[in-house]
Design an enzyme around this catalytic site. Structure first.
Site, PDB file in Angstrom:
ATOM      1  N   ARG A  21      48.374  46.263  64.393  1.00 30.11           N
ATOM      2  CA  ARG A  21      46.986  46.032  64.813  1.00 30.11           C
ATOM      3  C   ARG A  21      46.022  46.968  64.096  1.00 30.11           C
ATOM      4  O   ARG A  21      46.189  48.190  64.152  1.00 30.11           O
ATOM      5  CB  ARG A  21      46.844  46.241  66.326  1.00 30.11           C
ATOM      6  CG  ARG A  21      47.544  45.173  67.146  1.00 30.11           C
ATOM      7  CD  ARG A  21      47.651  45.596  68.606  1.00 30.11           C
ATOM      8  NE  ARG A  21      48.783  44.930  69.235  1.00 30.11           N
ATOM      9  CZ  ARG A  21      48.675  43.868  70.018  1.00 30.11           C
ATOM     10  NH1 ARG A  21      47.508  43.371  70.295  1.00 30.11           N
ATOM     11  NH2 ARG A  21      49.748  43.312  70.541  1.00 30.11           N
ATOM     12  N   SER A 186      43.784  32.867  78.655  1.00 31.98           N
ATOM     13  CA  SER A 186      42.866  33.461  77.681  1.00 31.98           C
ATOM     14  C   SER A 186      43.102  32.997  76.254  1.00 31.98           C
ATOM     15  O   SER A 186      42.179  33.004  75.453  1.00 31.98           O
ATOM     16  CB  SER A 186      42.952  34.974  77.748  1.00 31.98           C
ATOM     17  OG  SER A 186      44.186  35.416  77.251  1.00 31.98           O
ATOM     18  N   HIS A 214      39.186  35.463  83.184  1.00 31.21           N
ATOM     19  CA  HIS A 214      38.419  34.741  82.164  1.00 31.21           C
ATOM     20  C   HIS A 214      37.503  33.682  82.757  1.00 31.21           C
ATOM     21  O   HIS A 214      37.071  32.767  82.069  1.00 31.21           O
ATOM     22  CB  HIS A 214      39.361  34.126  81.120  1.00 31.21           C
ATOM     23  CG  HIS A 214      40.058  35.173  80.331  1.00 31.21           C
ATOM     24  ND1 HIS A 214      39.481  35.815  79.263  1.00 31.21           N
ATOM     25  CD2 HIS A 214      41.269  35.762  80.512  1.00 31.21           C
ATOM     26  CE1 HIS A 214      40.298  36.733  78.795  1.00 31.21           C
ATOM     27  NE2 HIS A 214      41.396  36.720  79.532  1.00 31.21           N
ATOM     28  N   THR A 242      37.859  40.790  86.727  1.00 31.13           N
ATOM     29  CA  THR A 242      37.458  41.973  85.960  1.00 31.13           C
ATOM     30  C   THR A 242      35.939  42.088  85.982  1.00 31.13           C
ATOM     31  O   THR A 242      35.225  41.086  86.113  1.00 31.13           O
ATOM     32  CB  THR A 242      37.938  41.896  84.504  1.00 31.13           C
ATOM     33  OG1 THR A 242      37.570  43.107  83.837  1.00 31.13           O
ATOM     34  CG2 THR A 242      37.295  40.747  83.737  1.00 31.13           C
ATOM     35  N   LYS A 245      34.522  41.738  81.421  1.00 27.07           N
ATOM     36  CA  LYS A 245      34.386  40.610  80.496  1.00 27.07           C
ATOM     37  C   LYS A 245      33.081  39.882  80.798  1.00 27.07           C
ATOM     38  O   LYS A 245      32.020  40.336  80.381  1.00 27.07           O
ATOM     39  CB  LYS A 245      35.645  39.747  80.543  1.00 27.07           C
ATOM     40  CG  LYS A 245      36.850  40.537  79.977  1.00 27.07           C
ATOM     41  CD  LYS A 245      38.195  39.856  80.026  1.00 27.07           C
ATOM     42  CE  LYS A 245      39.283  40.824  79.539  1.00 27.07           C
ATOM     43  NZ  LYS A 245      40.646  40.300  79.696  1.00 27.07           N
ATOM     44  N   THR A 360      50.822  38.726  71.009  1.00 26.26           N
ATOM     45  CA  THR A 360      49.809  38.209  71.944  1.00 26.26           C
ATOM     46  C   THR A 360      50.006  36.710  72.136  1.00 26.26           C
ATOM     47  O   THR A 360      49.832  36.187  73.239  1.00 26.26           O
ATOM     48  CB  THR A 360      48.394  38.509  71.400  1.00 26.26           C
ATOM     49  OG1 THR A 360      48.309  39.914  71.122  1.00 26.26           O
ATOM     50  CG2 THR A 360      47.325  38.149  72.396  1.00 26.26           C
TER      51      THR A 360
END
Ligand code: PLP
Length: 405
Positions: A21, A186, A214, A242, A245, A360
């Site tokens: 990454r 997501s 999401h 959350t 986001k 991912t």
């Protein structure tokens, strides 16, 4: 022992399979979102992969609330929730979140990750013989929480009502069960069959645990998520969300019965032994939640941008996955290619889309995941799609037109 050599050899493995990454060194500019200054490039870029889905991270009401709370209360909370760290803003925010989701109570955490990890870990770990039925595409935070609980886990096929029922049927009637799943997934942007899962939960005496990370802020008339949109909020045992986001700040929470929240508050180590969120964060999140309960303009703006992007991609023949959400995945299918398309989009065209690679998403499904916000204009979208079309042509990538032919 050469410990660094051990670390390095593990990292070499990531480099070898293209899953290492790299972080983009960005400077967000309040008032200028979705533009950000890219320090690596030394110029502004348009960000297409932010989870600040509605641009609330720069909303004047949120910033004003945070400035005010910062000046009035100072930088940090000063303690864990139990030992002097509970500030009135935390209490107000928990009340607001409970009422948003139509639940008796809510509990704040320092992140959405922690809310999943602590809540599932605590409930599944402390209820004797608890079995967790977990969707195979659940987020890492749920998986880790379930693992930490050491409870029996059954992984059911993604969004598969029959597979879930087959498993529920085989479990003894008298063991506690949790069905853990997400509303909007997501990476693919598909949506769970929430009502059917609730029906199964009723039939087999299970709890439902829904991650709406999401979706909160974005779906339903007041932004309470897909469950609100479908009129199902009252049927879920736990809604998790959350504040980082759609709400644009940071933090996580659950909304549930008073007894369940009190149980997690009282037994959840990752809740108890960690410094509370700064009051200014709670104040900013509170302003954001309240604002989005009353305003649908951001949700409508997001839907407009998503529809316009999909249409523009179709016109240009760029294949993307159709789904009912705001997440637009452009499938690439190969890690190196995905990274190099992303690099060129950034370096040549000033458009930033982080490549999404294994782990991912599964290998072979590497993608560019685009999340347009109300602040992405049609001109920005045209520019992005023009850049993608150029790259698709130069590299002779598969187009949706040729796929249909
Ligand atoms: C991002 C994410 C979380 C974690 O939320 P944070 O507030 O970012 O820690 C939980 N669940 C899902 C599905 C997510 O994508």
């Amino acid at each position: 022992m050469n410990y660094d050599a051990m670390f390095q050899s593990a990292l070499d493995g990531l480099h070898a399979d293209g899953s290492y990454r790299y972080f983009a060194d960005l400077e967000r500019r309040a008032g200028n979102f979705p533009k950000a200054f890219h320090h690596g490039l030394g110029r502004d870029v348009t960000v297409w992969c932010s989870n600040d889905y509605l641009g609330m991270g720069q909303h004047p009401e949120v910033l004003t609330a945070m400035h005010k709370a910062l000046d009035e209360t100072g930088a940090g909370a000063g303690g864990t929730r139990n030992i002097s760290g509970t500030n009135h803003y935390h209490v107000e925010l928990e009340k607001e979140l409970a009422s948003l989701h139509g639940k008796e109570s809510a509990l704040l955490f320092n992140s959405g990750y922690l809310s999943n990890w602590v809540t599932l870990g605590t409930i599944a770990g402390r209820l004797r013989n608890c079995v967790v039925l977990s969707d195979e595409l659940n987020h890492a935070s749920m998986i880790e929480g379930i693992r930490h609980s050491r409870a029996e886990k059954q992984i059911f096929r993604h969004n598969d009502v029959e597979d879930l029922e087959r498993r529920l049927k085989e479990l003894p009637a008298d063991v506690p069960k949790i069905i853990a799943f997400e509303s909007v997934y997501s990476m693919d942007g598909d949506i769970a069959p929430i009502e059917a899962f609730c029906d199964l939960a009723d039939k087999y005496g299970a709890m439902t645990y829904l991650d709406e990370v999401h979706a909160v802020g974005m779906y339903g008339d007041h932004g309470a998520g897909v469950a609100e949109q479908l009129g199902l909020s009252h049927r879920l045992t736990v809604v998790e969300g959350t504040l980082g986001k759609g709400y644009g700040v940071v933090g996580g929470y659950i909304a549930a019965s008073a007894a369940l929240c009190d149980f997690v508050r009282s037994f959840g180590s990752g809740f108890i032994f960690s410094t509370a969120l700064p009051p200014m964060i709670a104040a900013g999140a509170l302003a954001s939640v309240r604002y989005l309960r009353g305003s649908s303009a951001e949700r409508e703006g997001q839907q407009r941008a998503v529809a316009y992007l999909r249409q523009a991609l179709d016109k240009a023949g760029i294949p993307h996955v159709m789904n009912p959400s705001h997440i637009v995945p452009v499938m690439v299918g190969e890690a190196e290619l995905c990274r190099s398309l992303s690099d060129e989009l950034l370096n040549r065209f000033g458009n930033y889309i982080q490549p999404i690679n294994f782990p991912t998403v599964p290998r072979g499904t590497e993608r560019l995941r685009i999340t347009p916000t109300p602040l992405h204009t049609n001109e920005m979208i045209d520019e992005l799609v023009g850049a993608l079309a150029t790259l698709w042509q130069e590299r002779q990538l598969r187009t949706s037109k040729s796929a249909a032919a």
